[in-house]
Design a protein around this motif. Structure first.
Motif, short mmCIF file in Angstrom:
data_model
loop_
_atom_site.label_atom_id
_atom_site.label_comp_id
_atom_site.label_asym_id
_atom_site.label_seq_id
_atom_site.Cartn_x
_atom_site.Cartn_y
_atom_site.Cartn_z
N PRO A 10 0.66 -1.11 -0.09
CA PRO A 10 -0.02 0.00 -0.05
C PRO A 10 0.98 1.25 0.16
CG PRO A 10 -0.08 -0.95 2.15
CD PRO A 10 0.73 -1.80 1.44
N THR A 11 1.53 1.68 -1.21
CA THR A 11 2.49 2.58 -1.21
C THR A 11 2.01 3.75 -2.18
OG1 THR A 11 3.81 1.38 -2.82
CG2 THR A 11 4.23 1.00 -0.59
N GLY A 12 0.89 3.66 -2.71
CA GLY A 12 0.52 4.78 -3.61
C GLY A 12 -0.86 4.35 -4.26
N PHE A 13 -1.25 5.03 -5.62
CA PHE A 13 -2.21 4.70 -6.34
C PHE A 13 -2.31 3.32 -6.87
CE2 PHE A 13 0.75 6.49 -9.68
CZ PHE A 13 0.83 5.69 -10.44
N VAL A 14 -3.22 2.98 -7.50
CA VAL A 14 -3.56 1.48 -7.90
C VAL A 14 -3.05 1.67 -9.37
CG1 VAL A 14 -4.76 -0.47 -8.52
CG2 VAL A 14 -5.36 0.99 -6.39
N HIS A 15 -2.06 0.96 -9.88
CA HIS A 15 -1.48 0.93 -10.92
C HIS A 15 -2.18 -0.16 -11.99
CE1 HIS A 15 1.59 0.34 -14.03
NE2 HIS A 15 2.45 1.18 -13.64
N ILE A 16 -2.21 0.35 -13.56
CA ILE A 16 -3.15 -0.49 -14.30
C ILE A 16 -2.41 -1.85 -14.44
CG2 ILE A 16 -1.99 0.31 -16.52
CD1 ILE A 16 -5.90 -0.44 -15.89
N GLY A 34 -11.11 -22.45 -7.64
CA GLY A 34 -10.29 -22.56 -6.40
C GLY A 34 -10.43 -21.26 -5.69
N LYS A 35 -9.57 -20.58 -5.08
CA LYS A 35 -9.78 -19.34 -4.17
C LYS A 35 -8.63 -18.30 -4.61
CE LYS A 35 -11.69 -21.19 0.05
NZ LYS A 35 -11.72 -20.91 1.71
N PHE A 36 -9.37 -17.03 -4.52
CA PHE A 36 -8.31 -16.02 -4.87
C PHE A 36 -8.17 -15.18 -3.67
CE2 PHE A 36 -8.77 -11.46 -6.61
CZ PHE A 36 -7.42 -11.15 -6.59
N THR A 37 -7.00 -14.83 -3.20
CA THR A 37 -6.86 -14.06 -1.93
C THR A 37 -5.93 -12.74 -2.19
OG1 THR A 37 -6.87 -15.85 -0.41
CG2 THR A 37 -5.61 -14.14 0.31
N ILE A 38 -6.49 -11.77 -1.38
CA ILE A 38 -5.63 -10.37 -1.57
C ILE A 38 -5.06 -10.45 -0.18
CG2 ILE A 38 -5.92 -8.18 -1.63
CD1 ILE A 38 -8.09 -8.28 -3.24
N ARG A 39 -3.52 -10.14 -0.25
CA ARG A 39 -2.71 -10.15 1.04
C ARG A 39 -2.27 -8.77 0.92
NH1 ARG A 39 0.61 -14.64 0.73
NH2 ARG A 39 2.22 -13.11 -0.14
N ILE A 40 -2.25 -7.93 1.95
CA ILE A 40 -1.61 -6.69 1.96
C ILE A 40 -0.14 -6.45 2.72
CG2 ILE A 40 -1.74 -4.25 2.87
CD1 ILE A 40 -3.96 -5.17 0.79
N GLU A 41 0.78 -6.46 1.85
CA GLU A 41 2.52 -6.51 2.38
C GLU A 41 2.68 -5.17 2.60
OE1 GLU A 41 4.33 -8.71 -0.76
OE2 GLU A 41 3.24 -10.49 -0.08
N ASP A 42 2.59 -4.87 3.78
CA ASP A 42 2.51 -3.60 4.59
C ASP A 42 3.90 -3.32 5.28
OD1 ASP A 42 1.41 -4.91 6.55
OD2 ASP A 42 0.03 -3.57 7.15
N THR A 43 4.98 -4.00 5.26
CA THR A 43 5.87 -4.09 5.89
C THR A 43 7.08 -3.02 5.68
OG1 THR A 43 7.31 -5.62 4.46
CG2 THR A 43 6.04 -6.63 6.52
N GLU A 53 -4.60 1.31 0.47
CA GLU A 53 -5.44 -0.01 0.73
C GLU A 53 -6.77 0.25 0.11
OE1 GLU A 53 -6.51 -3.50 3.82
OE2 GLU A 53 -4.88 -2.29 4.53
N ALA A 54 -7.51 1.35 0.79
CA ALA A 54 -8.83 1.63 0.40
C ALA A 54 -9.26 1.83 -1.15
CB ALA A 54 -9.66 2.73 1.14
N ILE A 60 -10.80 -2.69 -6.98
CA ILE A 60 -11.17 -4.50 -7.05
C ILE A 60 -12.58 -4.53 -7.50
CG2 ILE A 60 -11.23 -6.57 -5.88
CD1 ILE A 60 -8.41 -5.98 -6.79
N ASP A 61 -13.37 -3.75 -6.55
CA ASP A 61 -15.08 -3.81 -6.90
C ASP A 61 -15.36 -3.22 -8.08
OD1 ASP A 61 -14.88 -5.00 -4.24
OD2 ASP A 61 -15.55 -2.93 -3.24
N TRP A 62 -14.78 -2.05 -8.58
CA TRP A 62 -15.07 -1.39 -9.69
C TRP A 62 -14.89 -2.44 -10.93
CZ3 TRP A 62 -12.17 1.11 -13.87
CH2 TRP A 62 -12.88 2.18 -14.66
N PHE A 63 -13.87 -3.14 -10.88
CA PHE A 63 -13.57 -4.27 -11.88
C PHE A 63 -14.43 -5.29 -11.91
CE2 PHE A 63 -9.79 -1.46 -12.64
CZ PHE A 63 -9.79 -1.63 -14.07
N GLY A 64 -15.05 -5.59 -10.68
CA GLY A 64 -15.71 -6.92 -10.18
C GLY A 64 -14.99 -8.10 -10.33
N LEU A 65 -13.56 -7.91 -9.73
CA LEU A 65 -12.84 -8.97 -9.48
C LEU A 65 -12.82 -9.52 -8.22
CD1 LEU A 65 -10.07 -7.93 -11.98
CD2 LEU A 65 -11.49 -9.36 -12.36
#
Length: 477
Positions: A10-16, A34-43, A53-54, A60-65
């Protein structure tokens, strides 16, 4: 079970380009049930951006993914913020210390800076010189007792070739002498990506790692960690680097990379997904327009070309226009256009004019420019009228008085009756060229040289406003 993950920082805007990776993660998981997970690498706390992150989840919601598990949804392997998993990484880095596969490094920042400067002067690549690699157990204990700051580094085996198996590139061998003794745990107690990602991918039972090609040089370190822990290596797939039309890497300096820009411009999420789905992959039937559902059904990672595909914004705009004209219903288009419309135009007017403007729309934000002609307060530029007509003021005035009379007596006020009025009047002006004649009337009635079709525009404007505009130009001549 197939389990993919997207693990952004979570270091800036969402890149295409991130959405490209998300699309592939999503498709592989859905295709294989299967399953698709989103993990936030905020170290990386120095680069952390509070609202990143928001914004990611909004995209993600806008694209329906939508994901199955994440920091916002929870799941079997929570927590999904790496900053909340520090004790886990401490445990596993100690296992590496115990097994002799990692070591404490007490080098100061000043020493490391000087080391890099010396390496640069001698033309060597910047790598740790292994100064602390062979400290005795007594020396390590003494330094720890003195509370000397330290990092923990990976102990890369010497004189071996490390094999990395990429799904579309095959086997790639890296000499261990070219692989740095990577920092695994920083002095602040936070892990680097190289430790945290591998530990999390294993504990979360990730089966397919889909990530950017820029991570390929780091892969030998990750392969070593899997071997040192005795874990099974997931399938590795490095996406090809997206490129600008001039073949340079896609970047904000030469193109638009922020997903927010595409949203603001009025690109459709389904059109963007259709477009990026074709970057490095070709539909088996050669189709250019297809749905997300069809992509998921047909897509295979092994069919992706490793060559860097061109992100051609011109083609994306063409495809977006195709969706506007051919895929969306007029009701859907109406609802989406309303979100971009800033002009004071009624729903009734908007619905009436959509069939007229959609042929000219490439992105939804263009709607305001295309509908400026509807504003009652829009002033007519007499100089622009003169430019279109190439006639004297008296000649223009005569035409407009006759036009005013023809339209004034039109009781039907339909597209057909207006067209008949204007075409019949043309017969009385044989010395006016067709283009000059119609463009003059267009500017006088709509205020612009480029608008939706002329007769339809006049009909939508309404008799009262059109006659008012004609009168205003007559009075100025």
């Amino acid at each position: 079970m197939v389990h993919t993950r997207f693990a952004p920082s979570p270091t800036g805007f969402v890149h295409i380009g991130s959405i490209y990776s998300v699309l592939l993660d999503f498709a592989v998981a859905r295709k294989n049930h299967g399953k698709f997970t989103i993990r936030i690498e905020d170290t990386d706390r120095n680069r952390y951006v509070a609202d990143a992150e928001a914004k990611l989840y909004e995209a993600i919601d806008w694209f329906g993914l939508q994901e199955d598990e994440s920091s916002r949804k929870g799941g079997k392997f929570a927590p999904y913020h790496q900053s909340e998993r520090l004790a886990v990484y401490q445990e596993y880095v100690q296992k590496l210390i115990t097994s002799g596969n990692a070591y404490y490094c007490f080098c100061t920042t000043e020493r490391l800076d000087q080391m890099r400067k010396d390496q640069q002067k001698s033309g060597k690549p910047p790598m740790y010189d292994k100064h602390c690699r062979n400290l005795s157990a007594e020396e390590v204990k003494a330094n720890l007792d003195k509370k000397i700051p330290y990092v923990i580094r990976l102990k890369v085996p010497e004189n071996i070739d490390i094999e990395v198996n990429d799904l579309i590139r095959g086997k790639i061998f890296f000499p261990s002498k070219d692989v740095d003794d990577q920092v695994l745990l920083k002095s602040d107690g936070f892990p680097t990506y190289h430790l945290a990602a591998i530990v999390d991918d294993h504990l979360m039972e990730i089966t397919h790692i889909i990530r950017g090609e820029e991570w390929l040089p780091s892969s030998p370190k990750h392969v070593l960690l899997y071997q040192m822990f005795g874990w099974q290596m997931p399938v590795l797939f490095h996406t090809p680097t997206l490129r600008n039309p001039d073949k340079t890497k896609l970047s904000k300096r030469k193109g638009h990379t922020n997903v927010g820009w595409y949203q603001d411009q009025g690109f459709l999420p389904e059109a963007i997904l259709n477009f990026i789905g074709q970057l490095g992959w070709t539909h088996p039937e050669g189709k250019e327009i297809f749905s997300l559902e069809e992509f998921v059904q047909l897509f295979k990672l092994e069919d992706v070309s490793p060559a860097g595909p061109v992100f051609d914004e011109t083609k994306l705009r063409w495809m977006n226009g195709k969706y506007i004209r051919e895929i969306l219903s007029e009701d859907e288009l109406f609802e989406r256009i309303k979100k971009y419309l800033t002009l004071a135009i009624s729903d009734q007017q908007l619905k009436k004019v959509i069939p007229l403007i959609k042929e000219r729309l490439e992105v939804l934000s263009q709607v305001n420019d295309l509908l400026q002609f509807l504003l009652p307060e829009q002033q007519i530029d007499v100089e622009l009228v003169k430019k279109q007509s190439k006639k004297t003021e008296e000649e223009i005035k005569k035409l407009l008085i006759d036009l005013q009379e023809a339209l004034q007596t039109d009781e039907e006020w339909t597209v057909q009756s207006i067209e008949l009025d204007i075409r019949n009047l043309k017969a009385s002006y044989p010395d006016w060229g067709g283009r000059n004649y119609f463009m003059t009337i267009r500017v006088v009635t709509t205020a612009f040289p480029v608008t939706p079709p002329l007769f339809e525009s006049i009909e939508v404007l309404g008799k009262e406003l059109v006659l008012k505009r004609v009168e205003s130009v007559i009075n100025k001549l």
